[in-house]
Design an enzyme around this catalytic site. Structure first.
Site, mmCIF file in Angstrom:
data_model
loop_
_atom_site.group_PDB
_atom_site.id
_atom_site.type_symbol
_atom_site.label_atom_id
_atom_site.label_comp_id
_atom_site.label_asym_id
_atom_site.label_seq_id
_atom_site.Cartn_x
_atom_site.Cartn_y
_atom_site.Cartn_z
ATOM 1 N N ASP A 55 0.830 -1.215 0.000
ATOM 2 C CA ASP A 55 0.000 0.000 0.000
ATOM 3 C C ASP A 55 0.863 1.264 0.000
ATOM 4 O OD1 ASP A 55 -2.006 -1.914 0.432
ATOM 5 O OD2 ASP A 55 -1.905 -1.639 2.599
ATOM 6 N N GLU A 231 -11.253 -0.550 -3.654
ATOM 7 C CA GLU A 231 -10.532 0.103 -2.558
ATOM 8 C C GLU A 231 -9.318 0.835 -3.119
ATOM 9 O OE1 GLU A 231 -9.302 -3.076 0.008
ATOM 10 O OE2 GLU A 231 -7.644 -3.654 -1.302
#
Length: 362
Positions: A55, A231
């Site tokens: 991420d 997401e």
């Protein structure tokens, strides 16, 4: 990072043991060339750039530094690096600027931090859950008034409240024509999905205002493999349009990226103004041996002009056990191209450079 079913008991049990061993950057607005851009030539990229960091988010600040943060595989802390070059982030000293609580809120699943400079202060948006209920994940905020995010005090400013008390994460913020927005992923009560992606205007760095609209929900086959997930949104403004990349499906080799587009003159808060690509724009590649690419952000190279795609991927397809327990999602960078029609050309995840080709072990 791809999240699993927030209500599945077996997932909670799988994560009770110690997670495999092994954050702060995001633009304070939609990705732009840095204010201090020079004619310095962009160096060839080294990949993986930062190992065991998922991420990833890299922000090139006006002070000439790149700020990097990402999820640590232990899910227990927020880290920060900085360098004057992208490749320099690989060896830059890493500071732990915040650690999870031993009990209570913010005690588990410290995921996907981003750092933003807003109104003369630094803010970190990140996901966390109570230590006693690790799937009750929500969005939380840290604040630092010091000009240098490595100094001063990071103050816990509490939970960023959305319309529902449900599974929510992956907050990012940007400005467009004087208005600040927050985008995030959340499970909507009554919906047959894990997470959709939402957008709201902000009254201040800690508060949403006005309606909260759904921009995209998992609907295509490639968005619903393993789990129904949208997401990890990121925004880039180019050629009279705003492009929103996002990640979909489970966090194994099926993880991939989609794209939404809106005209820069349109009302961003009207979901009908956004168009969604029916096919993924960035996927696993057997030739380059990169799997599950996603949870990206955008930055610019040292030349101040070359757009750069930042993302994580694994170097192998087969995973033993729960992918969330596998620590080998590495931060990667590559040039983002542009097609003749003005839309982004993500290409394929590039192969490792010679120095980064060895497979990491857990």
């Amino acid at each position: 990072m791809s999240r699993y079913e927030p209500h599945a008991l077996d997932r909670r049990l799988m994560l009770k043991g110690a997670l495999a061993a092994g954050a702060l950057a995001a633009a304070p607005s939609v990705a732009h060339a840095a204010p201090d851009a020079t004619s310095r030539k962009a160096a060839p990229f080294v990949n993986p750039l930062v190992r065991n960091r998922a991420d990833p988010h890299i922000h090139r600040h006006s002070d000439g530094h790149y700020y990097f943060t990402a999820t640590a595989p232990e899910y227990d802390r927020i880290i920060l690096r900085r360098s004057r070059t992208l490749n320099g982030l690989a060896t830059a000293a890493e500071s732990v600027i915040w650690t999870k609580h031993a009990t209570g809120p913010m005690g588990a699943h410290i995921w996907a931090p981003e750092i933003h400079r807003i109104g003369g202060k630094w803010y970190i948006y990140f996901a966390a859950a109570p230590a006693e209920s690790v799937w009750d994940i929500r969005i939380w905020v840290l604040e630092n008034a010091n000009r240098d995010p490595f100094k001063g005090t990071w103050v816990e400013r509490g939970q960023l409240k959305t319309a529902w008390e449900t599974f929510s994460l992956d907050a990012t913020t940007f400005t467009h024509r004087g208005t600040r927005y927050l985008s995030w992923a959340q499970h909507e009560p009554g919906m047959d999905n894990n997470t959709a992606i939402w957008l709201s205007k902000m009254a201040d760095p800690l508060t949403l205002t006005g309606p909260q609209v759904r921009l995209t929900t998992p609907e295509y086959d490639w968005e619903t493999i393993g789990f129904k997930v949208n997401e990890g949104a990121s925004f880039i403004k180019r050629n009279g349009r705003i492009f929103m990349s996002y990640s979909a499906s489970a966090t194994d080799h099926n993880y991939c990226m989609g794209l939404l587009t809106v005209d820069a003159d349109a009302d961003l808060m009207n979901p009908a103004n956004w168009s969604k690509s029916p096919t993924p724009v960035f996927t696993s590649n057997d030739t380059t041996k990169q799997y599950g690419p996603g949870h990206n952000c955008f930055t610019v190279a040292e030349d101040g002009r070359t757009d750069v795609l930042v993302y994580h991927a694994r170097q192998y397809k087969e995973i033993v056990g729960d992918p969330l327990n596998d620590p080998n999602r590495h931060t990667r960078v590559q040039k983002l191209g542009w097609k003749p029609d003005g839309t982004p050309d993500f290409g394929i995840p590039v192969a490792d450079t010679a120095a980064g080709s060895a497979k990491e072990s857990a």
